[in-house]
Design a protein around this motif. Structure first.
Motif, PDB file in Angstrom:
ATOM      1  N   HIS A  91      50.534 -27.916  84.180  1.00 46.25           N
ATOM      2  CA  HIS A  91      51.298 -26.858  83.520  1.00 46.25           C
ATOM      3  C   HIS A  91      52.789 -27.059  83.796  1.00 46.25           C
ATOM      4  CE1 HIS A  91      52.741 -22.894  82.412  1.00 46.25           C
ATOM      5  NE2 HIS A  91      51.580 -22.696  81.806  1.00 46.25           N
ATOM      6  N   ARG A  92      53.625 -26.886  82.792  1.00 48.22           N
ATOM      7  CA  ARG A  92      55.071 -27.130  82.914  1.00 48.22           C
ATOM      8  C   ARG A  92      55.718 -26.378  84.072  1.00 48.22           C
ATOM      9  NH1 ARG A  92      57.566 -29.885  78.835  1.00 48.22           N
ATOM     10  NH2 ARG A  92      56.210 -30.339  77.093  1.00 48.22           N
ATOM     11  N   SER A  93      55.248 -25.203  84.376  1.00 50.43           N
ATOM     12  CA  SER A  93      55.870 -24.434  85.450  1.00 50.43           C
ATOM     13  C   SER A  93      55.426 -24.899  86.842  1.00 50.43           C
ATOM     14  CB  SER A  93      55.588 -22.941  85.272  1.00 50.43           C
ATOM     15  OG  SER A  93      54.208 -22.690  85.355  1.00 50.43           O
ATOM     16  N   HIS A  94      54.589 -25.929  86.891  1.00 45.29           N
ATOM     17  CA  HIS A  94      54.096 -26.422  88.181  1.00 45.29           C
ATOM     18  C   HIS A  94      54.347 -27.923  88.373  1.00 45.29           C
ATOM     19  CE1 HIS A  94      52.161 -22.640  89.208  1.00 45.29           C
ATOM     20  NE2 HIS A  94      51.853 -22.548  87.929  1.00 45.29           N
ATOM     21  N   HIS A  95      55.264 -28.469  87.595  1.00 48.11           N
ATOM     22  CA  HIS A  95      55.590 -29.889  87.753  1.00 48.11           C
ATOM     23  C   HIS A  95      56.268 -30.141  89.097  1.00 48.11           C
ATOM     24  CE1 HIS A  95      55.636 -31.074  83.196  1.00 48.11           C
ATOM     25  NE2 HIS A  95      54.460 -30.668  83.621  1.00 48.11           N
ATOM     26  N   GLY A  96      56.128 -31.368  89.584  1.00 47.96           N
ATOM     27  CA  GLY A  96      56.849 -31.798  90.779  1.00 47.96           C
ATOM     28  C   GLY A  96      56.236 -31.362  92.098  1.00 47.96           C
ATOM     29  N   LYS A  97      54.990 -30.904  92.087  1.00 52.44           N
ATOM     30  CA  LYS A  97      54.342 -30.438  93.311  1.00 52.44           C
ATOM     31  C   LYS A  97      53.198 -31.338  93.765  1.00 52.44           C
ATOM     32  CE  LYS A  97      55.481 -25.667  92.154  1.00 52.44           C
ATOM     33  NZ  LYS A  97      54.956 -24.336  91.831  1.00 52.44           N
ATOM     34  N   GLY A  98      52.999 -32.451  93.075  1.00 53.19           N
ATOM     35  CA  GLY A  98      51.907 -33.360  93.427  1.00 53.19           C
ATOM     36  C   GLY A  98      50.579 -33.010  92.787  1.00 53.19           C
ATOM     37  N   TYR A  99      50.579 -32.035  91.880  1.00 52.37           N
ATOM     38  CA  TYR A  99      49.328 -31.591  91.281  1.00 52.37           C
ATOM     39  C   TYR A  99      48.730 -32.629  90.323  1.00 52.37           C
ATOM     40  CZ  TYR A  99      50.581 -26.940  93.073  1.00 52.37           C
ATOM     41  OH  TYR A  99      50.911 -25.868  93.872  1.00 52.37           O
ATOM     42  N   GLY A 100      49.573 -33.411  89.657  1.00 53.45           N
ATOM     43  CA  GLY A 100      49.067 -34.452  88.759  1.00 53.45           C
ATOM     44  C   GLY A 100      48.308 -35.520  89.528  1.00 53.45           C
ATOM     45  N   VAL A 101      48.859 -35.945  90.652  1.00 53.34           N
ATOM     46  CA  VAL A 101      48.171 -36.931  91.496  1.00 53.34           C
ATOM     47  C   VAL A 101      46.874 -36.327  92.012  1.00 53.34           C
ATOM     48  CG1 VAL A 101      48.301 -38.228  93.656  1.00 53.34           C
ATOM     49  CG2 VAL A 101      50.279 -38.169  92.121  1.00 53.34           C
ATOM     50  N   ALA A 102      46.918 -35.084  92.471  1.00 53.49           N
ATOM     51  CA  ALA A 102      45.732 -34.434  93.035  1.00 53.49           C
ATOM     52  C   ALA A 102      44.602 -34.313  92.016  1.00 53.49           C
ATOM     53  CB  ALA A 102      46.099 -33.059  93.590  1.00 53.49           C
ATOM     54  N   ILE A 103      44.908 -33.895  90.786  1.00 51.44           N
ATOM     55  CA  ILE A 103      43.849 -33.739  89.788  1.00 51.44           C
ATOM     56  C   ILE A 103      43.348 -35.103  89.315  1.00 51.44           C
ATOM     57  CG2 ILE A 103      45.311 -33.500  87.717  1.00 51.44           C
ATOM     58  CD1 ILE A 103      42.238 -31.321  88.382  1.00 51.44           C
ATOM     59  N   THR A 104      44.229 -36.100  89.274  1.00 50.25           N
ATOM     60  CA  THR A 104      43.799 -37.451  88.914  1.00 50.25           C
ATOM     61  C   THR A 104      42.834 -37.998  89.958  1.00 50.25           C
ATOM     62  OG1 THR A 104      45.859 -37.883  87.722  1.00 50.25           O
ATOM     63  CG2 THR A 104      44.598 -39.801  88.441  1.00 50.25           C
TER      64      THR A 104
END
Length: 151
Positions: A91-104
C-alpha cells in the motif's frame, strides 16, 4: 509476526476488499471507490474460484494496528517445479518499511511449503522499486525479456 511486525496469512474470496485495496493502491495510486472497487474486487474473487485457483495462494500482511499493508499471490506448478510470486504490492502509505521484502519472502516460503523447486518473480525494468525489493529479498536478475503481442 515476522521481524517487521507483520502478520501474514493466506486468504480467500472473503478478503477480496482488503486484498484488492492494497493491490490497487500499490499499482494504480488513484482513489479506490465506487464502480472500480466493486469491479476489481469481483474480478479478484472470481479468479480465486476459477479453474487454476488450486494452484494459486493469496497472502495478505497486516501491521501491528491490523491494517492490511502488503499482498502477493503465489502460483505453484506442483512439487519439484518452480513457483511464481506475482503480483506483489505494498500500500502506498506503507512504502519504505520493508513490507515488500517481507511479503515476497512469505510468498517464497508458501511455495517452498508446497514443494516448489525454486521461486521466480517478474517485474518490469521500468519499475526500479520492484527490482530493488526483489533484489533485497535475495533474487537476482536474468536480463530483460521482451513481451510479445499480436497487432
Amino acid at each position: 509476526m515476522d521481524e517487521t511486525g507483520l502478520r501474514v496469512s493466506e486468504v480467500g474470496p472473503e478478503a477480496a476488499e482488503d486484498w484488492t485495496s492494497v493491490h490497487w493502491s500499490s499499482f494504480k495510486g488513484t482513489p479506490y471507490k465506487g464502480d472500480d472497487k466493486a469491479r476489481f474486487a469481483a474480478r479478484w474473487a472470481q479468479m480465486m474460484t476459477g479453474p487454476f485457483a488450486d494452484r494459486a495462494h493469496s497472502l495478505i500482511a497486516h501491521d501491528g494496528d491490523d491494517a492490511p499493508v502488503a499482498v502477493t499471490r503465489v502460483w505453484s506448478a506442483g512439487p519439484g517445479r518452480p513457483g511464481l510470486v506475482e503480483p506483489m504490492g505494498v500500500h502506498r502509505s506503507h512504502h519504505g518499511k520493508g513490507y515488500g521484502v517481507a511479503i515476497t519472502l512469505a510468498g517464497a516460503r508458501a511455495l517452498q511449503e508446497r514443494g516448489a523447486s525454486s521461486v521466480v518473480v517478474v517485474a518490469e525494468g521500468s519499475n526500479p522499486a520492484a527490482l530493488a525489493t526483489y533484489r533485497s529479498a535475495g533474487f537476482s536478475g536474468f536480463g530483460d525479456v521482451s513481451d510479445l503481442k499480436r497487432p
